[in-house]
Design a protein around this motif. Structure first.
Motif, short mmCIF file in Angstrom:
data_model
loop_
_atom_site.label_atom_id
_atom_site.label_comp_id
_atom_site.label_asym_id
_atom_site.label_seq_id
_atom_site.Cartn_x
_atom_site.Cartn_y
_atom_site.Cartn_z
N LEU A 1 0.83 -1.21 0.00
CA LEU A 1 0.00 0.00 0.00
C LEU A 1 0.87 1.26 0.00
N PHE A 2 1.86 1.30 0.88
CA PHE A 2 2.73 2.47 0.97
C PHE A 2 3.56 2.64 -0.31
N SER A 3 4.24 1.56 -0.72
CA SER A 3 5.16 1.67 -1.85
C SER A 3 4.43 1.89 -3.17
N TRP A 4 3.35 1.16 -3.40
CA TRP A 4 2.64 1.30 -4.67
C TRP A 4 1.93 2.64 -4.78
N THR A 5 1.59 3.24 -3.65
CA THR A 5 1.06 4.61 -3.71
C THR A 5 2.13 5.55 -4.25
N CYS A 6 3.34 5.44 -3.72
CA CYS A 6 4.45 6.27 -4.19
C CYS A 6 4.78 5.96 -5.66
N PHE A 7 4.89 4.69 -5.99
CA PHE A 7 5.22 4.31 -7.37
C PHE A 7 4.11 4.73 -8.33
N GLY A 8 2.85 4.66 -7.86
CA GLY A 8 1.73 5.07 -8.71
C GLY A 8 1.77 6.54 -9.03
N ILE A 9 2.17 7.36 -8.06
CA ILE A 9 2.30 8.80 -8.31
C ILE A 9 3.43 9.05 -9.31
N VAL A 10 4.51 8.28 -9.19
CA VAL A 10 5.61 8.40 -10.15
C VAL A 10 5.10 8.10 -11.57
N LEU A 11 4.31 7.05 -11.72
CA LEU A 11 3.75 6.72 -13.03
C LEU A 11 2.85 7.84 -13.55
N ALA A 12 2.05 8.42 -12.64
CA ALA A 12 1.15 9.49 -13.04
C ALA A 12 1.91 10.74 -13.48
N LEU B 1 10.22 10.36 -5.07
CA LEU B 1 9.06 9.52 -4.75
C LEU B 1 9.40 8.04 -4.84
N SER B 2 10.22 7.67 -5.81
CA SER B 2 10.58 6.25 -5.93
C SER B 2 11.45 5.83 -4.75
N VAL B 3 12.35 6.72 -4.28
CA VAL B 3 13.15 6.42 -3.10
C VAL B 3 12.25 6.29 -1.88
N LEU B 4 11.27 7.18 -1.75
CA LEU B 4 10.33 7.08 -0.64
C LEU B 4 9.58 5.76 -0.70
N GLY B 5 9.19 5.34 -1.89
CA GLY B 5 8.50 4.06 -2.05
C GLY B 5 9.37 2.88 -1.64
N ALA C 1 9.80 -9.58 -5.74
CA ALA C 1 9.86 -9.24 -7.16
C ALA C 1 8.61 -8.48 -7.60
N THR C 2 7.43 -8.97 -7.20
CA THR C 2 6.17 -8.35 -7.61
C THR C 2 6.03 -6.95 -7.03
N TRP C 3 6.61 -6.73 -5.86
CA TRP C 3 6.59 -5.40 -5.24
C TRP C 3 7.21 -4.35 -6.16
N HIS C 4 8.18 -4.75 -7.00
CA HIS C 4 8.83 -3.83 -7.94
C HIS C 4 8.03 -3.61 -9.22
N LEU C 5 6.91 -4.29 -9.38
CA LEU C 5 6.21 -4.32 -10.67
C LEU C 5 5.94 -2.94 -11.27
N TRP D 1 7.55 0.18 -15.61
CA TRP D 1 7.04 1.20 -16.53
C TRP D 1 7.59 2.59 -16.23
N VAL D 2 8.56 2.68 -15.34
CA VAL D 2 9.14 3.97 -14.97
C VAL D 2 10.50 4.12 -15.64
N THR D 3 10.62 5.05 -16.57
CA THR D 3 11.87 5.28 -17.27
C THR D 3 12.97 5.69 -16.29
N GLY D 4 14.11 5.02 -16.40
CA GLY D 4 15.24 5.35 -15.53
C GLY D 4 15.35 4.47 -14.30
N SER D 5 14.32 3.69 -14.02
CA SER D 5 14.40 2.77 -12.88
C SER D 5 15.24 1.56 -13.25
N GLY D 6 15.68 0.83 -12.25
CA GLY D 6 16.50 -0.35 -12.51
C GLY D 6 15.74 -1.46 -13.21
N GLN D 7 14.41 -1.44 -13.11
CA GLN D 7 13.59 -2.50 -13.71
C GLN D 7 13.09 -2.13 -15.11
#
Length: 272
Positions: free
Chosen positions: A25-36, A52-56, A174-178, A182-188
């Motif tokens: 919940l915490f991480s995907w909220t942060c990652f979702g804002i990054v995607l937005a 935001l990705s570091v916070l996630g 692994a799924t936590w990083h999903l 879709w985030v340009t510049g991330s390790g995944q």
């Protein structure tokens, strides 16, 4: 050593599932804002997406420390965080934590080259930004492994043993990083998800081994996490080495599964 302390009035404190829910919940909220935001993760200059990705990345740490404090107060939180305290570790644990991943990646490159595959463009690569990343990698290791290994590992081990724990934690990790795929510049970004899951499950098996052999401490897991990230940014990989890497991780997982099956109660000894 384990932060798993008894609290008869809070049965949820012994379950890992509230931790997983809160972490996602915490991480995907942060990652979702990054995607937005539709911004790349950039270090120069630091972008809002990076912050935001570091916070996630701190989702596992936030979930573990919050749930531990609610269940056991300051004493429980101290027991959780003391697992990060520098301590004398067995030499095999230190060597496996620091060297296993770069050695495996190098072996995959050599096997690929021996079978006619292309050599990496650069066997080693680094730049001035690598020094900044080294500090960040220590931070990421603490942020993630305090939760995955300091909080979730002893609770899963107590129920299922080290073999199932390694698989479950690997898949969830692994799924936590999903969203970052879709985030340009991330390790995944740009990676195929299925091979990534296999590799992360392999990391999870190694994490379980160094956690158990390190006396239930998180510190060797942080070192292994650091080694994984450093390997990713400094060791080159050949275009044809991915298949060899997957096969080597598969062999390693089978070997560790055999070790876990022979002594399924070993890791449970860290329960209080």
């Amino acid at each position: 050593m384990s932060a798993l302390t008894r609290s008869p009035y809070r049965p949820w404190a012994y379950s890992p599932w509230p931790f997983f829910l809160l972490t996602y919940l915490f991480s995907w909220t942060c990652f979702g804002i990054v995607l937005a935001l539709r911004q790349p993760v950039s270090f120069t200059p630091p972008s809002p997406a990076l912050l935001l990705s570091v916070l996630g990345d701190f989702g596992p740490f936030v979930a573990a420390t919050l749930l531990t404090t609610l269940a056991s107060g300051r004493q429980g939180l101290r027991a959780l965080l003391v697992q990060l305290k520098p301590a004398r570790l067995p030499l095999p644990v230190v060597l496996v934590s620091a060297l296993s991943v770069p050695l495996l990646v190098t072996a995959a490159n050599l096997l690929s080259l021996a079978s006619g595959g292309a050599a990496p463009r650069h066997w080693l690569h680094a730049n001035t930004g690598t020094l900044v990343l080294l500090f960040a990698f220590v931070l990421f290791g603490v942020a993630e492994q305090t939760g995955w290994r300091g909080y979730a590992q002893p609770r899963l081990n107590a129920r299922y043993g080290p073999l199932v724990t390694s698989v479950v934690l690997g898949v969830l990790w692994a799924t936590w990083h999903l969203p970052l795929f879709w985030v340009t510049g991330s390790g995944q970004y740009g990676q195929a998800f299925a091979p990534y899951v296999l590799e992360v499950v392999g990391w999870s098996f190694l994490m379980s081994w160094v956690w158990e052999r390190g006396g239930g401490r998180v510190l060797p897991c942080v070192l292994l996490h650091f080694s994984i990230n450093v390997t990713a940014v400094t060791l080159g990989t050949g275009a044809d080495s991915a298949e060899w890497r997957s096969e080597l991780w598969g062999v390693l997982m089978v070997a560790l599964a055999w070790v876990f099956r022979r002594s399924p109660q070993a890791s449970l000894a860290h329960r209080d």
